[in-house]
Design a protein around this motif. Structure first.
Motif, PDB file in Angstrom:
ATOM      1  N   SER A 133       0.713  -1.247   0.197  1.00 10.84           N
ATOM      2  CA  SER A 133      -0.040  -0.030  -0.010  1.00 10.84           C
ATOM      3  C   SER A 133       0.842   1.469  -0.006  1.00 10.84           C
ATOM      4  O   SER A 133       0.378   2.373  -0.527  1.00 10.84           O
ATOM      5  CB  SER A 133      -0.967   0.172   1.004  1.00 10.84           C
ATOM      6  OG  SER A 133       0.012   0.170   2.366  1.00 10.84           O
ATOM      7  N   CYS A 134       2.279   1.148   0.355  1.00 15.35           N
ATOM      8  CA  CYS A 134       2.937   2.387   0.413  1.00 15.35           C
ATOM      9  C   CYS A 134       2.524   3.168   1.261  1.00 15.35           C
ATOM     10  O   CYS A 134       2.312   4.472   1.273  1.00 15.35           O
ATOM     11  CB  CYS A 134       3.314   2.857  -0.764  1.00 15.35           C
ATOM     12  SG  CYS A 134       4.337   1.678  -1.692  1.00 15.35           S
ATOM     13  N   GLY A 135       1.857   2.900   2.497  1.00 13.47           N
ATOM     14  CA  GLY A 135       1.422   3.736   3.602  1.00 13.47           C
ATOM     15  C   GLY A 135       0.939   3.011   4.582  1.00 13.47           C
ATOM     16  O   GLY A 135       0.704   3.650   5.961  1.00 13.47           O
ATOM     17  N   TYR A 136       0.604   1.957   4.620  1.00 12.36           N
ATOM     18  CA  TYR A 136      -0.192   1.189   5.620  1.00 12.36           C
ATOM     19  C   TYR A 136       0.794   0.817   6.513  1.00 12.36           C
ATOM     20  O   TYR A 136       0.518   0.766   8.016  1.00 12.36           O
ATOM     21  CB  TYR A 136      -0.457  -0.134   5.295  1.00 12.36           C
ATOM     22  CG  TYR A 136      -1.553  -1.031   6.153  1.00 12.36           C
ATOM     23  CD1 TYR A 136      -3.038  -0.580   6.505  1.00 12.36           C
ATOM     24  CD2 TYR A 136      -1.220  -2.104   6.744  1.00 12.36           C
ATOM     25  CE1 TYR A 136      -3.788  -0.907   7.335  1.00 12.36           C
ATOM     26  CE2 TYR A 136      -1.801  -2.615   7.721  1.00 12.36           C
ATOM     27  CZ  TYR A 136      -3.210  -2.190   7.949  1.00 12.36           C
ATOM     28  OH  TYR A 136      -4.003  -2.796   8.882  1.00 12.36           O
ATOM     29  N   GLU A 137       2.348   0.901   6.548  1.00  8.75           N
ATOM     30  CA  GLU A 137       3.118   0.677   7.403  1.00  8.75           C
ATOM     31  C   GLU A 137       3.575   1.780   8.231  1.00  8.75           C
ATOM     32  O   GLU A 137       4.112   1.861   9.280  1.00  8.75           O
ATOM     33  CB  GLU A 137       4.357   0.267   6.879  1.00  8.75           C
ATOM     34  CG  GLU A 137       5.242   1.143   5.833  1.00  8.75           C
ATOM     35  CD  GLU A 137       4.631   1.281   4.422  1.00  8.75           C
ATOM     36  OE1 GLU A 137       5.126   1.944   3.525  1.00  8.75           O
ATOM     37  OE2 GLU A 137       3.478   0.933   4.375  1.00  8.75           O
ATOM     38  N   VAL A 138       2.881   2.844   8.024  1.00  9.30           N
ATOM     39  CA  VAL A 138       2.941   4.344   8.808  1.00  9.30           C
ATOM     40  C   VAL A 138       1.755   4.417   9.861  1.00  9.30           C
ATOM     41  O   VAL A 138       0.775   4.261   9.335  1.00  9.30           O
ATOM     42  CB  VAL A 138       3.018   5.530   7.887  1.00  9.30           C
ATOM     43  CG1 VAL A 138       3.126   7.020   8.643  1.00  9.30           C
ATOM     44  CG2 VAL A 138       4.207   5.241   6.714  1.00  9.30           C
ATOM     45  N   SER A 139       2.407   4.492  11.202  1.00  8.94           N
ATOM     46  CA  SER A 139       1.347   4.705  12.025  1.00  8.94           C
ATOM     47  C   SER A 139       0.998   6.011  12.502  1.00  8.94           C
ATOM     48  O   SER A 139      -0.170   6.145  12.800  1.00  8.94           O
ATOM     49  CB  SER A 139       1.796   3.957  13.596  1.00  8.94           C
ATOM     50  OG  SER A 139       3.032   4.668  13.953  1.00  8.94           O
ATOM     51  N   THR A 140       1.770   7.167  12.381  1.00  9.46           N
ATOM     52  CA  THR A 140       1.523   8.353  12.612  1.00  9.46           C
ATOM     53  C   THR A 140       2.250   9.289  11.623  1.00  9.46           C
ATOM     54  O   THR A 140       3.364   9.075  11.257  1.00  9.46           O
ATOM     55  CB  THR A 140       1.855   9.053  14.056  1.00  9.46           C
ATOM     56  OG1 THR A 140       3.337   8.634  14.086  1.00  9.46           O
ATOM     57  CG2 THR A 140       1.223   8.007  14.945  1.00  9.46           C
ATOM     58  N   VAL A 141       1.470  10.564  11.619  1.00  9.77           N
ATOM     59  CA  VAL A 141       2.176  11.578  10.823  1.00  9.77           C
ATOM     60  C   VAL A 141       1.934  12.907  11.361  1.00  9.77           C
ATOM     61  O   VAL A 141       0.994  13.222  11.853  1.00  9.77           O
ATOM     62  CB  VAL A 141       1.469  11.624   9.320  1.00  9.77           C
ATOM     63  CG1 VAL A 141       2.128  12.949   8.488  1.00  9.77           C
ATOM     64  CG2 VAL A 141       1.584  10.413   8.535  1.00  9.77           C
ATOM     65  N   LYS A 142       3.021  13.432  11.681  1.00  6.48           N
ATOM     66  CA  LYS A 142       3.025  14.972  12.405  1.00  6.48           C
ATOM     67  C   LYS A 142       3.640  15.959  11.465  1.00  6.48           C
ATOM     68  O   LYS A 142       4.813  15.817  11.060  1.00  6.48           O
ATOM     69  CB  LYS A 142       3.579  14.694  13.774  1.00  6.48           C
ATOM     70  CG  LYS A 142       2.933  13.784  14.820  1.00  6.48           C
ATOM     71  CD  LYS A 142       3.734  13.843  15.950  1.00  6.48           C
ATOM     72  CE  LYS A 142       3.202  12.905  17.068  1.00  6.48           C
ATOM     73  NZ  LYS A 142       3.792  12.928  18.359  1.00  6.48           N
ATOM     74  N   LYS A 143       2.899  17.126  11.428  1.00  7.74           N
ATOM     75  CA  LYS A 143       3.459  17.976  10.749  1.00  7.74           C
ATOM     76  C   LYS A 143       3.829  19.308  11.461  1.00  7.74           C
ATOM     77  O   LYS A 143       3.263  19.498  12.771  1.00  7.74           O
ATOM     78  CB  LYS A 143       2.258  18.785   9.983  1.00  7.74           C
ATOM     79  CG  LYS A 143       1.819  17.828   8.957  1.00  7.74           C
ATOM     80  CD  LYS A 143       0.603  18.415   8.155  1.00  7.74           C
ATOM     81  CE  LYS A 143       0.084  17.441   6.917  1.00  7.74           C
ATOM     82  NZ  LYS A 143      -1.269  17.680   6.899  1.00  7.74           N
ATOM     83  N   THR A 144       5.123  19.660  11.638  1.00 11.91           N
ATOM     84  CA  THR A 144       5.393  20.835  12.506  1.00 11.91           C
ATOM     85  C   THR A 144       5.934  21.822  11.855  1.00 11.91           C
ATOM     86  O   THR A 144       6.088  21.924  10.874  1.00 11.91           O
ATOM     87  CB  THR A 144       6.929  20.077  13.219  1.00 11.91           C
ATOM     88  OG1 THR A 144       7.858  19.699  12.171  1.00 11.91           O
ATOM     89  CG2 THR A 144       6.578  19.014  13.927  1.00 11.91           C
TER      90      THR A 144
END
Length: 144
Positions: A133-144
């Motif tokens: 999926s090229c994304g399912y492996e990511v658990s969180t995304v934080k924008k700073t």
């Protein structure tokens, strides 16, 4: 015929959606395969290259706003199995009409493409070799 296929509605996108971490955006996953017994070039029609609207597909595609605005910065195209990256113009533009997404596939080979609008104002996760999926492996995304 599988029992669940009797109630399948072609515009029902819920069954083919993979939910990823909030903030990752939306994209198209497109798989092409060569089921012949010789190498062949597989070409992807332009209509298959359009990413979903920025808000994602609605439950019923007939009420969807369509494929969204023209992506003036083009599209990321990441090939999962080969790990290759390509930039392409939006296929609805004059430049994009000349772009041809194709791949030489060996006997019974498959490639999965991830097609996502370019967002130059923010960092983007395009994919990895961890999950198709090229994304399912990511658990969180934080924008700073």
């Amino acid at each position: 015929r599988h029992a669940s296929s009797q109630n399948h509605v072609p515009s029902d996108r819920k069954r083919s959606c993979i939910h990823v971490a909030e903030g990752m955006g939306t994209w198209i996953m497109l798989s092409i395969s060569n089921w012949t017994d010789k190498a062949a070039v597989a070409r992807v029609p332009h209509s298959c290259l359009l990413p979903p609207p920025p808000t994602g597909w609605k439950e019923d595609l007939s009420s969807s706003a369509g494929p969204g605005p023209i992506y003036k910065h083009g599209l990321h195209v990441f090939s999962f199995w080969s790990g290759e990256y390509t930039w392409m113009p939006d296929p609805r533009t004059e430049e994009g009409e000349r772009f041809d997404l194709r791949k030489l596939l060996q006997v019974h080979e498959t490639e999965i493409f991830h097609i996502k609008p370019v967002s130059p104002s923010m960092p983007e996760y395009l994919g990895s070799a961890i999950h198709f999926s090229c994304g399912y492996e990511v658990s969180t995304v934080k924008k700073t």
